[in-house]
Design a protein around this motif. Structure first.
Motif, PDB file in Angstrom:
ATOM      1  N   PRO A  23     -55.833  40.086   3.656  1.00 40.51           N
ATOM      2  CA  PRO A  23     -55.302  39.811   2.315  1.00 40.51           C
ATOM      3  C   PRO A  23     -55.884  38.534   1.705  1.00 40.51           C
ATOM      4  CG  PRO A  23     -53.528  40.452   3.792  1.00 40.51           C
ATOM      5  CD  PRO A  23     -54.746  40.239   4.652  1.00 40.51           C
ATOM      6  N   TYR A  24     -56.039  38.555   0.387  1.00 38.20           N
ATOM      7  CA  TYR A  24     -56.691  37.432  -0.303  1.00 38.20           C
ATOM      8  C   TYR A  24     -55.925  36.128  -0.175  1.00 38.20           C
ATOM      9  CZ  TYR A  24     -53.344  37.906  -4.181  1.00 38.20           C
ATOM     10  OH  TYR A  24     -52.198  37.959  -4.942  1.00 38.20           O
ATOM     11  N   PHE A  25     -54.591  36.206   0.035  1.00 36.45           N
ATOM     12  CA  PHE A  25     -53.825  34.959   0.087  1.00 36.45           C
ATOM     13  C   PHE A  25     -54.008  34.196   1.395  1.00 36.45           C
ATOM     14  CE2 PHE A  25     -51.009  38.733   0.081  1.00 36.45           C
ATOM     15  CZ  PHE A  25     -50.625  38.793   1.410  1.00 36.45           C
ATOM     16  N   PHE A  26     -54.855  34.707   2.290  1.00 39.34           N
ATOM     17  CA  PHE A  26     -55.229  33.952   3.486  1.00 39.34           C
ATOM     18  C   PHE A  26     -56.595  33.289   3.317  1.00 39.34           C
ATOM     19  CE2 PHE A  26     -52.061  36.768   5.422  1.00 39.34           C
ATOM     20  CZ  PHE A  26     -51.373  35.881   6.240  1.00 39.34           C
ATOM     21  N   GLU A  27     -57.112  33.282   2.111  1.00 39.85           N
ATOM     22  CA  GLU A  27     -58.459  32.758   1.881  1.00 39.85           C
ATOM     23  C   GLU A  27     -58.603  31.316   2.368  1.00 39.85           C
ATOM     24  OE1 GLU A  27     -61.748  32.329  -1.729  1.00 39.85           O
ATOM     25  OE2 GLU A  27     -59.609  32.441  -2.215  1.00 39.85           O
ATOM     26  N   SER A  28     -57.653  30.455   2.028  1.00 36.34           N
ATOM     27  CA  SER A  28     -57.784  29.046   2.407  1.00 36.34           C
ATOM     28  C   SER A  28     -57.788  28.871   3.921  1.00 36.34           C
ATOM     29  CB  SER A  28     -56.658  28.211   1.783  1.00 36.34           C
ATOM     30  OG  SER A  28     -55.393  28.638   2.256  1.00 36.34           O
ATOM     31  N   ARG A  29     -56.985  29.683   4.634  1.00 37.93           N
ATOM     32  CA  ARG A  29     -56.925  29.576   6.088  1.00 37.93           C
ATOM     33  C   ARG A  29     -58.229  30.074   6.721  1.00 37.93           C
ATOM     34  NH1 ARG A  29     -54.749  26.748   9.288  1.00 37.93           N
ATOM     35  NH2 ARG A  29     -54.000  28.243  10.810  1.00 37.93           N
ATOM     36  N   ILE A  30     -58.751  31.186   6.222  1.00 41.26           N
ATOM     37  CA  ILE A  30     -59.995  31.726   6.779  1.00 41.26           C
ATOM     38  C   ILE A  30     -61.138  30.754   6.543  1.00 41.26           C
ATOM     39  CG2 ILE A  30     -61.706  33.566   6.514  1.00 41.26           C
ATOM     40  CD1 ILE A  30     -59.376  35.500   6.047  1.00 41.26           C
ATOM     41  N   CYS A  31     -61.213  30.211   5.327  1.00 42.79           N
ATOM     42  CA  CYS A  31     -62.302  29.281   5.008  1.00 42.79           C
ATOM     43  C   CYS A  31     -62.138  27.944   5.730  1.00 42.79           C
ATOM     44  CB  CYS A  31     -62.379  29.067   3.502  1.00 42.79           C
ATOM     45  SG  CYS A  31     -62.934  30.537   2.604  1.00 42.79           S
ATOM     46  N   GLN A  32     -60.943  27.656   6.180  1.00 38.71           N
ATOM     47  CA  GLN A  32     -60.750  26.453   6.993  1.00 38.71           C
ATOM     48  C   GLN A  32     -61.511  26.567   8.308  1.00 38.71           C
ATOM     49  OE1 GLN A  32     -56.605  25.538   7.750  1.00 38.71           O
ATOM     50  NE2 GLN A  32     -57.083  24.244   9.501  1.00 38.71           N
ATOM     51  N   PHE A  33     -61.529  27.772   8.880  1.00 45.88           N
ATOM     52  CA  PHE A  33     -62.235  28.002  10.147  1.00 45.88           C
ATOM     53  C   PHE A  33     -63.688  28.410   9.936  1.00 45.88           C
ATOM     54  CE2 PHE A  33     -57.741  28.762  11.198  1.00 45.88           C
ATOM     55  CZ  PHE A  33     -57.596  27.878  12.253  1.00 45.88           C
ATOM     56  N   PHE A  34     -63.947  29.071   8.798  1.00 45.39           N
ATOM     57  CA  PHE A  34     -65.309  29.519   8.499  1.00 45.39           C
ATOM     58  C   PHE A  34     -65.661  29.113   7.069  1.00 45.39           C
ATOM     59  CE2 PHE A  34     -63.634  32.489  11.674  1.00 45.39           C
ATOM     60  CZ  PHE A  34     -64.618  32.401  12.659  1.00 45.39           C
ATOM     61  N   PRO A  35     -66.071  27.864   6.860  1.00 44.23           N
ATOM     62  CA  PRO A  35     -66.350  27.370   5.500  1.00 44.23           C
ATOM     63  C   PRO A  35     -67.451  28.140   4.778  1.00 44.23           C
ATOM     64  CG  PRO A  35     -66.218  25.557   7.088  1.00 44.23           C
ATOM     65  CD  PRO A  35     -66.248  26.823   7.876  1.00 44.23           C
ATOM     66  N   ASN A  36     -68.305  28.817   5.525  1.00 43.77           N
ATOM     67  CA  ASN A  36     -69.406  29.556   4.887  1.00 43.77           C
ATOM     68  C   ASN A  36     -69.004  30.968   4.472  1.00 43.77           C
ATOM     69  OD1 ASN A  36     -69.142  30.316   7.594  1.00 43.77           O
ATOM     70  ND2 ASN A  36     -71.276  30.931   7.755  1.00 43.77           N
ATOM     71  N   PHE A  37     -67.744  31.358   4.709  1.00 43.93           N
ATOM     72  CA  PHE A  37     -67.283  32.683   4.302  1.00 43.93           C
ATOM     73  C   PHE A  37     -66.917  32.669   2.813  1.00 43.93           C
ATOM     74  CE2 PHE A  37     -65.824  35.327   8.165  1.00 43.93           C
ATOM     75  CZ  PHE A  37     -66.941  34.945   8.880  1.00 43.93           C
ATOM     76  N   CYS A  38     -67.176  33.782   2.152  1.00 45.31           N
ATOM     77  CA  CYS A  38     -66.724  33.959   0.775  1.00 45.31           C
ATOM     78  C   CYS A  38     -65.932  35.261   0.696  1.00 45.31           C
ATOM     79  CB  CYS A  38     -67.894  33.986  -0.197  1.00 45.31           C
ATOM     80  SG  CYS A  38     -68.998  35.402   0.029  1.00 45.31           S
ATOM     81  N   MET A  39     -65.106  35.351  -0.317  1.00 46.09           N
ATOM     82  CA  MET A  39     -64.269  36.535  -0.488  1.00 46.09           C
ATOM     83  C   MET A  39     -64.833  37.422  -1.591  1.00 46.09           C
ATOM     84  SD  MET A  39     -60.190  36.749  -1.301  1.00 46.09           S
ATOM     85  CE  MET A  39     -60.347  36.503  -3.086  1.00 46.09           C
TER      86      MET A  39
END
Length: 472
Positions: free
Chosen positions: A317-333
Motif C-alpha cells: 500500500p502507498y501509505f507505507f512509502e515513507s517506511r519502505i524508502c527509509q530502508f531503501f532510499p533508491n526505491f520509487c513508487m
C-alpha cells in the motif's frame, strides 16, 4: 499473499511518520545475537518489545513471525528464558507435528504419478485441498471431490485451491488477471528472463503458462510461498515452501540452494524479484529479508559489477512509502494500481478514495516503465514518468504529488500537497482529516481517544468507514 503478525498500532497514513513509535509492539534485530532465535512451527521466531513514546517498556520476548493471533501460533518466550531439556524436546515434537503431512519429495513423487493418470482418474478433494491418487479414494469417498482434473487446471492451482481466509494469520488475496498480464508484459518488455515470485502465485502461474505455450520460451519463474499446498503442484525447481518474514526455507538447505541457483544463474543477469507481502506485516522484517536476497544475488557479481542492484518490485500500500524508502532510499513508487480478484475493496476501475491503495515500489528508474494509457495513465514530461490521469503536476512542489489517484491540493502553510479531504488545522499546525483529535492520546484509538481499543475497532465508526479512512 498471506497476512502475518501486524505491528500493534494503526496502519500508517500520509503524514503519520511523526507518530510512529509512539506506542505498540516493535520487532528488534540485535546486531550480534548471542544465540539463534527459538523455533516455532513457522521457523525462527522474531524478537519483539513493547514501546511507549519511542522507548522500550518491559522485557523483550520471542513470538511467531507468521501469525499475529496467539490462537494460531501460541509461541511465546521471554528473551532471557532458559528452557529445560524436556521442554525443548516437547517444543521440537510440537513443531514436527505442525509440519505438512507430506515431505517435499513425497509431494513431487505423488505429482508425477498423478499426471500419468488418465483424465477420468484425476481427482481433487475440495475439503482436504489435495490431489488424490487411486489409493486415496477410499479415505475421501464422503468428501466433496472434483473429478476430471485437466492439465490446464493443474497449471492454475490458485484456481483449484480455496484462498486462505483467516485475516489474522494468512488472508490470501490473489492478483486479478489484469494485474498479472500487465506485470508479465512489463517484465518481458524490460528484458527479464527469470522472475523470483515471493508470495505471488498467480504471477508464477501466468509466467509458466506463457512459457509452456511457447510465447515466452526463455521466461522462467520460481515461487516462494508460505502456503504449503502449492507443493503438490510443482517440482522442486519451481516451488519452495518459504516464510518471507524470517527468510526461512521449510525444506532446508536443498530449497535454499534451488533459490540461490535461480538468483545466480547467468551471473545474476536477467533476474528480478517480485514480492507481494501481506499488508499487515511489519516493514522492517520484510526489508531485512529483501537485503538477504540482495546479498545472495551479489555473490554472483564480479568486482566490476559491484554497483549493480538486484531489480525488485515490492507490492505494498502507498501509505507505507515513507517506511519502505527509509530502508531503501533508491526505491520509487509507481502510480499503477494493483488490484486483487478476491478483495472487496482493492479493485481497478473504482473512483475517489475507493480506488486500490496498492502500488509497486521499485529500484528500476520510473522513466523505463510504461503504464497503460487505456487504463487511465499518462506520461508527465516534467517528472519523466507515467502517472494517473488525475495526478496533476504541482508547480509549487515541482512534481506529480498524488499518491492515491485523486487530484491533491497544495497547502501553502504546510508547503506541500495534501489529500483533497484534508484541511489545515491551526492547532496541530498541519493538514489532517477533519475528524482528527488534536490533543488525543498517542496510544489507543485515534478517533474517539479511548485507550481500550484501536481505531480499526472503534464502535463510533462503522467497519466500512474505518476501511475507507485508512486510505483517505
Amino acid at each position: 499473499m498471506a497476512a502475518p503478525r501486524v505491528q500493534e498500532e494503526p496502519l500508517e497514513t500520509e503524514g503519520s511518520e511523526g507518530r510512529r513509535g509512539s506506542s505498540g509492539v516493535e520487532v528488534v534485530f540485535p546486531p550480534d545475537p548471542a544465540a539463534p532465535a527459538p523455533m516455532c512451527p513457522h521457523g525462527p521466531t522474531l524478537l519483539f518489545v513493547k514501546v511507549s513514546h519511542g522507548k522500550e517498556e518491559g522485557k523483550r520476548f520471542y513470538a511467531c513471525s507468521a501469525c499475529r493471533d496467539r490462537k494460531d501460533c501460541n509461541f511465546f518466550q521471554w528473551e532471557d528464558d532458559k528452557l529445560s531439556g524436556p521442554r525443548l524436546a516437547a517444543r521440537e515434537a510440537h513443531n514436527r507435528r505442525c509440519q505438512p503431512p507430506l515431505t517435499r519429495s513425497q509431494c513431487v513423487e505423488r505429482y508425477l504419478k498423478f499426471i500419468e493418470l488418465p483424465l477420468s482418474q484425476r481427482k481433487f478433494c475440495q475439503r482436504c485441498q489435495q490431489l488424490l491418487l487411486p489409493d486415496d479414494w477410499g479415505e475421501h469417498h464422503e468428501h466433496e471431490v472434483m473429478g476430471d482434473v485437466s492439465v490446464t487446471q493443474l497449471r492454475r492451482p490458485s484456481q483449484l485451491l480455496y484462498p486462505l481466509e483467516n485475516k489474522k494469520t494468512n488472508a490470501q488475496y490473489l492478483f486479478a488477471d489484469r494485474t498479472c498480464h500487465f506485470l508479465v508484459d512489463l517484465l518481458s518488455t524490460l528484458g527479464f528472463r527469470r522472475v523470483l515470485c515471493v508470495g505471488t502465485p498467480r504471477l508464477h502461474e501466468l509466467i509458466r503458462l506463457k512459457a509452456s505455450d511457447g510465447k515466452e520460451s526463455a521466461f522462467k519463474s520460481l515461487l516462494l510461498d508460505i502456503d504449503f499446498r502449492y507443493s503438490q503442484f510443482y517440482m522442486e525447481d519451481s516451488f519452495c515452501h518459504y516464510n518471507m518474514f524470517n527468510h526461512h526455507f521449510f525444506d532446508g538447505k536443498s530449497a535454499f540452494e534451488e533459490c540461490r541457483a535461480f538468483l545466480q544463474e547467468d551471473k545474476g543477469d536477467g533476474v528480478i524479484m517480485v514480492t507481494d507481502p501481506p499488508f499487515g506485516g511489519l516493514v522492517e522484517p520484510l526489508a531485512v529479508t529483501l537485503k538477504k536476497f540482495i546479498a545472495l544475488w551479489k555473490e554472483a557479481q564480479s568486482q566490476d559489477d559491484n554497483h549493480k542492484e538486484l531489480p525488485i518490485f515490492w507490492i505494498f500500500p502507498y501509505f507505507f512509502e515513507s517506511r519502505i524508502c527509509q530502508f531503501f532510499p533508491n526505491f520509487c513508487m509507481l502510480d499503477y494500481q494493483v488490484d486483487y480478484e478476491n478483495h472487496a475493496l482493492y479493485k481497478h476501475g473504482k473512483t475517489g478514495r475507493k480506488q486500490s491503495p496498492v502500488r509497486i515500489f521499485t529500484n528500476i528508474p520510473p522513466n523505463k516503465i510504461v503504464l497503460p494509457p487505456e487504463e487511465g495513465y499518462r506520461f508527465c514530461p516534467l517528472c519523466q514518468r507515467y502517472v494517473s490521469l488525475e495526478n496533476q503536476h504541482c508547480e509549487h512542489c515541482d512534481s506529480c504529488t498524488s499518491k492515491d489517484g485523486r487530484k491533491w491540493n497544495h497547502c501553502f502553510l504546510c508547503k506541500k500537497c495534501v489529500k483533497p479531504s484534508w484541511i489545515h488545522c491551526s492547532i496541530c499546525n498541519h493538514c489532517a482529516v477533519p475528524y482528527h483529535s488534536c490533543e488525543g492520546p498517542r496510544a489507543g484509538c485515534f478517533i474517539c481517544g479511548a485507550l481500550d481499543h484501536k481505531r480499526t475497532a472503534c464502535p463510533a465508526v462503522s467497519s466500512s468507514t474505518n476501511t475507507n479512512r485508512l486510505v483517505e
